[in-house]
Write an enzyme that holds these catalytic residues in place. Sequence first.
Site, PDB file in Angstrom:
ATOM      1  N   SER A  30       5.321  -1.778  -2.630  1.00 47.19           N
ATOM      2  CA  SER A  30       5.430  -1.328  -3.950  1.00 47.19           C
ATOM      3  C   SER A  30       4.149  -0.611  -4.676  1.00 47.19           C
ATOM      4  O   SER A  30       4.380   0.085  -5.471  1.00 47.19           O
ATOM      5  CB  SER A  30       5.767  -2.550  -4.771  1.00 47.19           C
ATOM      6  OG  SER A  30       5.200  -3.700  -4.606  1.00 47.19           O
ATOM      7  N   GLY A  82      -1.884  -0.948   0.201  1.00 46.56           N
ATOM      8  CA  GLY A  82      -1.858  -2.222  -0.566  1.00 46.56           C
ATOM      9  C   GLY A  82      -2.208  -3.383   0.590  1.00 46.56           C
ATOM     10  O   GLY A  82      -2.435  -3.306   1.526  1.00 46.56           O
ATOM     11  N   LYS A  94      -1.596  -8.436   5.745  1.00 50.78           N
ATOM     12  CA  LYS A  94      -0.617  -7.108   5.547  1.00 50.78           C
ATOM     13  C   LYS A  94       0.789  -7.302   6.027  1.00 50.78           C
ATOM     14  O   LYS A  94       0.784  -8.104   7.265  1.00 50.78           O
ATOM     15  CB  LYS A  94      -1.213  -5.858   5.782  1.00 50.78           C
ATOM     16  CG  LYS A  94      -2.369  -5.454   4.623  1.00 50.78           C
ATOM     17  CD  LYS A  94      -2.796  -4.170   5.194  1.00 50.78           C
ATOM     18  CE  LYS A  94      -1.796  -2.996   5.295  1.00 50.78           C
ATOM     19  NZ  LYS A  94      -0.694  -3.021   4.099  1.00 50.78           N
ATOM     20  N   GLU A 103       0.949   0.802  10.039  1.00 54.10           N
ATOM     21  CA  GLU A 103      -0.055   0.412   9.057  1.00 54.10           C
ATOM     22  C   GLU A 103      -1.425   0.458   9.753  1.00 54.10           C
ATOM     23  O   GLU A 103      -2.473   1.040   9.524  1.00 54.10           O
ATOM     24  CB  GLU A 103      -0.111  -0.508   7.853  1.00 54.10           C
ATOM     25  CG  GLU A 103       1.129  -0.071   6.993  1.00 54.10           C
ATOM     26  CD  GLU A 103       1.430  -1.134   6.010  1.00 54.10           C
ATOM     27  OE1 GLU A 103       2.244  -0.981   5.146  1.00 54.10           O
ATOM     28  OE2 GLU A 103       1.185  -2.401   6.337  1.00 54.10           O
TER      29      GLU A 103
HETATM   30  C1  5RP Z   1       3.630  -3.668   3.766  1.00 52.58           C
HETATM   31  C2  5RP Z   1       2.213  -4.090   3.293  1.00 52.58           C
HETATM   32  C3  5RP Z   1       2.075  -3.936   2.006  1.00 52.58           C
HETATM   33  O1  5RP Z   1       0.790  -3.178   1.773  1.00 52.58           O
HETATM   34  C4  5RP Z   1       1.767  -5.517   1.375  1.00 52.58           C
HETATM   35  O2  5RP Z   1       3.078  -5.984   1.700  1.00 52.58           O
HETATM   36  C5  5RP Z   1       1.780  -5.523  -0.257  1.00 52.58           C
HETATM   37  O3  5RP Z   1       2.793  -4.908  -0.548  1.00 52.58           O
HETATM   38  P1  5RP Z   1       3.045  -4.617  -2.328  1.00 52.58           P
HETATM   39  O4  5RP Z   1       2.208  -3.593  -2.650  1.00 52.58           O
HETATM   40  O5  5RP Z   1       4.584  -4.401  -2.430  1.00 52.58           O
HETATM   41  O6  5RP Z   1       2.876  -5.927  -2.851  1.00 52.58           O
HETATM   42  O7  5RP Z   1       1.500  -4.563   4.129  1.00 52.58           O
HETATM   43  O8  5RP Z   1       3.949  -3.763   5.301  1.00 52.58           O
END
Ligand code: 5RP
Length: 217
Positions: A30, A82, A94, A103
């Site tokens: 997000s 993120g 992550k 990622e």
């Molecule tokens: C997805 C990730 C995201 O970066 C992590 O979950 C953070 O997500 P958000 O920005 O929705 O809090 O690793 O695989």
Amino acid sequence: MDQDEKKIKVAEAALEYIENNEILGIGSGSTVNCFIEMLDKVKSKIEAVVSSSEKTSQLVKSKNIKVIELREAGKISVYIDGADESNKFKQLIKGGGGALTREKIVANSSSKFICMIDDSKYVGVLGKFPLPIEVIKMAQSSVAMEMIKLGGRPILRENFITDNGNIILDVHDLEINEPIKLEKFLNNIPGVVTNGLFAIRCADKLLIADDKNIEVI
Ligand code: 5RP
């Protein structure tokens, strides 16, 4: 400021790290979605994007920005993503969104990794957020047993299949005092595709949004 507002603020701060004629790596989640929403402002600087998930690819394409394969890009100058948790060494958990494998591949192919979080995700010791592990389905119970031996409590992520066709085990109750050691150990378990520790290739810069500012470490 609530968490969503912090996500917008930190995403805005990350725009500063985009250089000219850039092939940009972009993560998922997000906070990243907020970042992609703002790309109109800097679109002229971006040559193309290497994406870490189908969802991110869709959003980037909707901005009329070209998405290319990693093999076409070679080395990426900046990767922006993120995280679910970070410690002071910029070692991360992550995979909350389930895109951890791609990622990790894109982060590892990038010269600089800029990570955007809000202050609730900045922790002393990693592990409060359940550690996501992408696993080949056949190995679900054997990997789960290994996690129990480690003191963790693995829970299958329900109704979820990764972009690579695998399952995710979210491992609760781990206190991760040696992230690099654990990341390497988990990498060696047969059936584990990727674990959500980004400690070997940690972030280079961490942008942390609090109520008033963006702290950069
Ligand atoms: C997805 C990730 C995201 O970066 C992590 O979950 C953070 O997500 P958000 O920005 O929705 O809090 O690793 O695989």
